[in-house]
Design a protein around this motif. Structure first.
Motif, PDB file in Angstrom:
ATOM      1  N   LEU A 121      -2.247   2.672  -7.961  1.00 57.89           N
ATOM      2  CA  LEU A 121      -0.967   3.346  -7.748  1.00 57.89           C
ATOM      3  C   LEU A 121       0.000   2.358  -7.122  1.00 57.89           C
ATOM      4  O   LEU A 121      -0.325   1.701  -6.130  1.00 57.89           O
ATOM      5  N   GLU A 122       1.189   2.256  -7.713  1.00 55.54           N
ATOM      6  CA  GLU A 122       2.189   1.303  -7.221  1.00 55.54           C
ATOM      7  C   GLU A 122       3.584   1.794  -7.580  1.00 55.54           C
ATOM      8  O   GLU A 122       3.793   2.329  -8.678  1.00 55.54           O
ATOM      9  N   MET A 123       4.544   1.616  -6.664  1.00 54.21           N
ATOM     10  CA  MET A 123       5.925   2.023  -6.923  1.00 54.21           C
ATOM     11  C   MET A 123       6.676   0.976  -7.738  1.00 54.21           C
ATOM     12  O   MET A 123       7.577   1.299  -8.501  1.00 54.21           O
ATOM     13  N   SER A 124       6.319  -0.286  -7.544  1.00 56.78           N
ATOM     14  CA  SER A 124       7.008  -1.373  -8.238  1.00 56.78           C
ATOM     15  C   SER A 124       6.418  -1.567  -9.631  1.00 56.78           C
ATOM     16  O   SER A 124       5.227  -1.853  -9.775  1.00 56.78           O
ATOM     17  N   GLU A 125       7.257  -1.426 -10.647  1.00 57.48           N
ATOM     18  CA  GLU A 125       6.788  -1.586 -12.017  1.00 57.48           C
ATOM     19  C   GLU A 125       6.272  -2.990 -12.269  1.00 57.48           C
ATOM     20  O   GLU A 125       5.221  -3.185 -12.883  1.00 57.48           O
ATOM     21  N   LEU A 126       7.007  -3.997 -11.786  1.00 58.62           N
ATOM     22  CA  LEU A 126       6.599  -5.383 -11.997  1.00 58.62           C
ATOM     23  C   LEU A 126       5.274  -5.683 -11.311  1.00 58.62           C
ATOM     24  O   LEU A 126       4.381  -6.295 -11.901  1.00 58.62           O
ATOM     25  N   GLY A 174       4.080   5.361  -9.439  1.00 59.63           N
ATOM     26  CA  GLY A 174       4.490   6.535  -8.675  1.00 59.63           C
ATOM     27  C   GLY A 174       4.372   6.304  -7.186  1.00 59.63           C
ATOM     28  O   GLY A 174       4.092   5.195  -6.719  1.00 59.63           O
ATOM     29  N   SER A 175       4.616   7.378  -6.423  1.00 58.45           N
ATOM     30  CA  SER A 175       4.628   7.316  -4.964  1.00 58.45           C
ATOM     31  C   SER A 175       3.595   8.264  -4.395  1.00 58.45           C
ATOM     32  O   SER A 175       3.300   9.321  -4.975  1.00 58.45           O
ATOM     33  N   VAL A 176       3.075   7.913  -3.213  1.00 52.76           N
ATOM     34  CA  VAL A 176       2.133   8.796  -2.524  1.00 52.76           C
ATOM     35  C   VAL A 176       2.831  10.058  -2.030  1.00 52.76           C
ATOM     36  O   VAL A 176       2.176  11.028  -1.628  1.00 52.76           O
ATOM     37  N   MET A 177       4.152  10.092  -2.062  1.00 52.27           N
ATOM     38  CA  MET A 177       4.905  11.285  -1.662  1.00 52.27           C
ATOM     39  C   MET A 177       4.851  12.374  -2.740  1.00 52.27           C
ATOM     40  O   MET A 177       5.188  13.523  -2.478  1.00 52.27           O
ATOM     41  N   ASP A 178       4.416  11.999  -3.930  1.00 50.24           N
ATOM     42  CA  ASP A 178       4.386  12.934  -5.061  1.00 50.24           C
ATOM     43  C   ASP A 178       3.067  13.711  -5.037  1.00 50.24           C
ATOM     44  O   ASP A 178       2.051  13.274  -5.588  1.00 50.24           O
ATOM     45  N   ALA A 179       3.082  14.899  -4.385  1.00 52.76           N
ATOM     46  CA  ALA A 179       1.858  15.675  -4.214  1.00 52.76           C
ATOM     47  C   ALA A 179       1.225  16.100  -5.534  1.00 52.76           C
ATOM     48  O   ALA A 179      -0.004  15.957  -5.712  1.00 52.76           O
ATOM     49  N   PRO A 180       1.983  16.635  -6.512  1.00 54.14           N
ATOM     50  CA  PRO A 180       1.349  17.012  -7.783  1.00 54.14           C
ATOM     51  C   PRO A 180       0.676  15.838  -8.480  1.00 54.14           C
ATOM     52  O   PRO A 180      -0.418  15.984  -9.049  1.00 54.14           O
ATOM     53  N   LEU A 181       1.305  14.669  -8.443  1.00 51.58           N
ATOM     54  CA  LEU A 181       0.706  13.491  -9.077  1.00 51.58           C
ATOM     55  C   LEU A 181      -0.585  13.098  -8.364  1.00 51.58           C
ATOM     56  O   LEU A 181      -1.581  12.749  -9.016  1.00 51.58           O
ATOM     57  N   ILE A 219     -13.453   7.468  -3.828  1.00 51.26           N
ATOM     58  CA  ILE A 219     -13.052   6.678  -2.654  1.00 51.26           C
ATOM     59  C   ILE A 219     -11.561   6.376  -2.767  1.00 51.26           C
ATOM     60  O   ILE A 219     -11.084   5.957  -3.829  1.00 51.26           O
ATOM     61  N   VAL A 220     -10.830   6.588  -1.675  1.00 49.16           N
ATOM     62  CA  VAL A 220      -9.403   6.267  -1.625  1.00 49.16           C
ATOM     63  C   VAL A 220      -9.188   5.162  -0.597  1.00 49.16           C
ATOM     64  O   VAL A 220      -9.601   5.294   0.569  1.00 49.16           O
ATOM     65  N   LEU A 221      -8.572   4.075  -1.021  1.00 48.26           N
ATOM     66  CA  LEU A 221      -8.163   2.992  -0.123  1.00 48.26           C
ATOM     67  C   LEU A 221      -6.636   3.035  -0.052  1.00 48.26           C
ATOM     68  O   LEU A 221      -5.956   2.662  -1.005  1.00 48.26           O
ATOM     69  N   HIS A 222      -6.122   3.510   1.060  1.00 52.65           N
ATOM     70  CA  HIS A 222      -4.684   3.762   1.186  1.00 52.65           C
ATOM     71  C   HIS A 222      -3.991   2.554   1.822  1.00 52.65           C
ATOM     72  O   HIS A 222      -3.922   2.430   3.051  1.00 52.65           O
ATOM     73  N   ALA A 223      -3.451   1.661   0.970  1.00 54.51           N
ATOM     74  CA  ALA A 223      -2.761   0.459   1.454  1.00 54.51           C
ATOM     75  C   ALA A 223      -1.251   0.553   1.274  1.00 54.51           C
ATOM     76  O   ALA A 223      -0.525  -0.347   1.697  1.00 54.51           O
ATOM     77  N   ALA A 224      -0.765   1.628   0.652  1.00 50.38           N
ATOM     78  CA  ALA A 224       0.671   1.759   0.389  1.00 50.38           C
ATOM     79  C   ALA A 224       1.403   2.090   1.679  1.00 50.38           C
ATOM     80  O   ALA A 224       1.069   3.066   2.356  1.00 50.38           O
ATOM     81  N   ALA A 225       2.396   1.273   2.032  1.00 47.88           N
ATOM     82  CA  ALA A 225       3.195   1.530   3.237  1.00 47.88           C
ATOM     83  C   ALA A 225       4.383   0.581   3.239  1.00 47.88           C
ATOM     84  O   ALA A 225       4.339  -0.504   2.654  1.00 47.88           O
ATOM     85  N   TYR A 226       5.444   1.040   3.923  1.00 46.58           N
ATOM     86  CA  TYR A 226       6.554   0.128   4.226  1.00 46.58           C
ATOM     87  C   TYR A 226       6.180  -0.581   5.516  1.00 46.58           C
ATOM     88  O   TYR A 226       5.960   0.062   6.547  1.00 46.58           O
ATOM     89  N   LYS A 227       6.111  -1.928   5.492  1.00 47.85           N
ATOM     90  CA  LYS A 227       5.531  -2.652   6.623  1.00 47.85           C
ATOM     91  C   LYS A 227       6.482  -3.636   7.301  1.00 47.85           C
ATOM     92  O   LYS A 227       6.181  -4.127   8.385  1.00 47.85           O
ATOM     93  N   HIS A 228       7.634  -3.948   6.684  1.00 47.50           N
ATOM     94  CA  HIS A 228       8.526  -4.952   7.275  1.00 47.50           C
ATOM     95  C   HIS A 228       9.314  -4.324   8.414  1.00 47.50           C
ATOM     96  O   HIS A 228      10.153  -3.439   8.193  1.00 47.50           O
ATOM     97  N   VAL A 232       4.250   8.237   7.044  1.00 48.98           N
ATOM     98  CA  VAL A 232       3.593   9.370   7.692  1.00 48.98           C
ATOM     99  C   VAL A 232       3.277  10.474   6.679  1.00 48.98           C
ATOM    100  O   VAL A 232       2.114  10.830   6.447  1.00 48.98           O
ATOM    101  N   PHE A 233       4.322  10.997   6.051  1.00 41.88           N
ATOM    102  CA  PHE A 233       4.107  12.148   5.181  1.00 41.88           C
ATOM    103  C   PHE A 233       3.544  11.756   3.817  1.00 41.88           C
ATOM    104  O   PHE A 233       2.926  12.574   3.141  1.00 41.88           O
ATOM    105  N   GLY A 234       3.747  10.502   3.417  1.00 42.07           N
ATOM    106  CA  GLY A 234       3.043  10.015   2.237  1.00 42.07           C
ATOM    107  C   GLY A 234       1.550   9.966   2.489  1.00 42.07           C
ATOM    108  O   GLY A 234       0.731  10.347   1.634  1.00 42.07           O
ATOM    109  N   THR A 235       1.163   9.495   3.702  1.00 44.73           N
ATOM    110  CA  THR A 235      -0.252   9.480   4.080  1.00 44.73           C
ATOM    111  C   THR A 235      -0.802  10.898   4.151  1.00 44.73           C
ATOM    112  O   THR A 235      -1.923  11.180   3.678  1.00 44.73           O
TER     113      THR A 235
END
Length: 628
Positions: free
Chosen positions: A297-302, A328-335, A347-356, A372-375
């Protein structure tokens, strides 16, 4: 060209003896008979063929070719003297010397004239000519000037050189000026470009000159020496490739020391943020463990395209593993629910986050909402689907946070701990929730190593927020390997902390990177160094040092590089209250209310768990802020 050398012989003979006798007289010209003329022309042609003079192109007619023409003239003169002696005329030798000199001059001048004629024929009248200065009157500059004479689109105007002994002299027919004369030459001689012919100077000096000339609307181009080209070296001072791990100050950790392969083999693993620095490395390592299915799962197409392509090339076609990329985004509950159910994620490895930190600080609502709410959305979907394991990738900035990014990661940790305690009510308690906390990752996007490399590549300066800033560091492969190892140790609600060694002083890291690139830092002790290190001041929310543990208690695990932290948890009511306040502020796009909610919550935690030990004492207490 052969005909030219042949026809010039009788003409030079006539002119030579006309000068010798101060007048034209065929009777006084030796060998001036039909047979003799044909013979001297034949000798001239044969000499030209033997010496290959006629094969030399006009544009290549330079010093060596002129020397061959001189030898040709001397040999022709000697042949004429011999022929004159054999016929019994015995004319003065001085006349034949004049003949040889005139033949040489005619051969050279005629070729130069023909070159100009040909250039004028070939020259495109619409071609714009560029008037250039050559910076550097050394061997490279001189060879460049000679080469440019053959190019009708570039006109060398003068040399520029820092060497005062060369200034004012004439080199290759061009005057050498000091650098202070560049602006004047630009105006008076219509110069529009500067060619840097000094391959031995350092890149910082070259970039300094480039910036200066560009500010005067002068184009700048640089070239290596011809010796460098012959050796196949790259163009002007490329930086040495730096391996991030060399700055750890400790041996790199290579072995996971735990048989965690069984945790991931033949199972469906779902990795969020799969195109990021940590996420992509997790994908590579999990693929080696031979899972049944790998969902990305990734938001960036590239970023998603690149990691998907890389993973498909990495795996063995004979044992192809199903790779499923989702944009897509982790914010998308139906997806999230659809992915969990359709692919039977285990198994879910949740590495998606805004970190800068600075970006999240300026975009607090979006950053906190995602982190927060994506998690929360992802974790609830995992629990409802009965996923076996959920592992949150956290950060050392979650420990006593001073910025929005750190607060969002700490709130995500508390959220996962709360869900771990309530999984009996959600999804029948099948999901084991855990989290892994570690510090900065060397070489990741936005980290100091690629930032410093880019600044060094541009000639500096390196920007540092504070001289005493320290950070924990780990390489991307190390962090990913330990995250996967921690997943095999999870029992529920675990907070795993990775052993990252001692914190590293960022100022020392900057100096090491400058020296690793072949340069020297410029400071008070070394004013003639190459690269400056500039202090810019701490950014909003930035700390001098980071911590990995909130409390002082931790328990060892089976893995020597992983400890299980024992930290106080908020009650279910407290978690709900914090989330309600944060969500209300985000829904109304009220950033002030969001910061107030986070601040009150952080202060409550800070009072409960004050910091105990500073990792590193500042080296310069006079510059330390009064408070953090």
């Amino acid at each position: 060209m052969l005909a030219l050398d042949t026809l010039l012989a009788p003409i030079a003979l006539l002119l030579g003896f006309a000068l010798f006798h101060n007048g034209f007289s065929l009777e006084q010209t030796p060998l001036f008979s039909v047979r003799a003329i044909l013979l001297i022309m034949l000798i001239s042609g044969l000499l030209a063929v033997v010496m290959d003079i006629y094969r030399i192109q006009l544009k290549a007619y330079e010093n060596r070719a002129i020397g061959l023409s001189a030898i040709h003239a001397i040999a022709l003169g000697l042949s004429a003297i011999t022929l004159d002696g054999l016929t019994g005329h015995n004319n003065p030798v001085s006349g034949f010397i004049i003949f040889a000199i005139i033949f040489f001059l005619l051969a050279v001048v005629s070729r130069l004239a023909l070159l100009q004629v040909l250039l004028s024929v070939y020259r495109d009248k619409d071609t714009k000519q560029s008037r250039v200065l050559i910076y550097g009157a050394g061997p490279t500059g001189r060879q460049l000037a000679a080469a440019l004479r053959m190019d009708d689109t570039i006109i060398p105007v003068a040399f520029i050189d820092d060497n005062t002994t060369l200034q004012g002299s004439i080199v290759q027919g061009l005057r050498v000026y000091s650098p202070e004369k560049v602006r004047k030459l630009q105006r008076t001689r219509q110069v529009d470009r500067v060619l840097l012919a000094m391959p031995s100077i350092g890149r910082p000096r070259m970039l300094e000159l480039t910036k200066q000339f560009n500010s005067w609307d002068l184009d700048v181009q640089a070239l290596p020496s011809f010796a460098q080209l012959a050796r196949g070296t790259t163009l002007v001072g490329q930086l040495t490739t730096v391996a991030p791990g060399q700055f750890l100050g400790r041996p790199a950790f290579e072995d996971d020391m735990l048989d965690g392969i069984a945790t991931y083999r033949d199972r469906c693993v779902f990795i969020t943020g799969a195109g990021g620095s940590i996420g992509s490395e997790l994908c590579r390592q999990v693929l080696d463990y031979k899972p049944r299915c790998l969902v990305l799962l990734e938001m960036s197409e590239l970023a998603l395209y690149e990691i998907d392509k890389e993973l498909r090339e990495q795996q063995n076609n004979e044992t192809a593993i199903e790779i499923v990329p989702f944009l897509g985004s982790v914010m998308d509950a139906p997806l999230m629910r659809q992915i969990m159910e359709r692919h039977s994620v285990e198994i879910v490895l949740h590495a998606a986050a805004y970190k800068h930190v600075p970006l999240v600080e300026r975009n607090a609502i979006v950053g906190v909402s995602n982190n927060v709410f994506g998690t929360q959305t992802l974790a609830i979907a995992a629990a409802e689907a009965g996923v076996a394991q959920f592992i949150l990738i956290s950060s050392d900035k979650a420990v006593r946070p001073t910025n929005a990014m750190g607060a969002s990661k700490r709130l995500a940790e508390i959220l996962i701990q709360d869900l771990a305690n309530r999984t009996a009510q959600i999804g029948q308690g099948k999901t084991i929730f855990s989290m892994v906390r570690f510090g900065n990752v060397l070489g990741s996007s936005g980290s100091v190593v690629p930032l410093f490399q880019d600044q060094i590549r541009k000639g500096g300066p390196i920007t540092l927020t504070h001289r005493d800033v320290t950070r924990y560091f780990m390489t991307i492969p190390e962090a990913s390997r330990l995250v996967l190892a921690a997943g095999a140790l999870a029992v529920g609600g675990d907070v795993f902390v990775l052993d990252m060694g001692d914190p590293v002083l960022i100022y020392d890291l900057a100096r090491q990177m400058i020296e690793a690139a072949g340069y020297t830092p410029r400071d008070v002790n070394n004013p003639n160094g190459d690269i400056d290190i500039v202090m810019t001041g701490l950014r909003p929310g930035e700390k001098l040092y980071e911590e990995l543990l909130i409390g002082t208690e931790s328990r060892p695990t089976m893995h020597p590089k992983i400890v299980r932290a024992r930290e106080p948890q908020l009650s279910e009511i407290e978690v709900a209250a914090v989330l309600k306040a944060v969500r209300s502020a985000i829904n109304t796009l009220d950033e002030d209310a969001l910061r107030n909610a986070l601040t009150q919550w952080i202060e409550q935690i800070r009072m409960t768990n004050p910091p105990t030990v500073l990792p590193v004492q500042p080296t310069d207490t006079s510059t330390k802020p009064a408070s953090l």
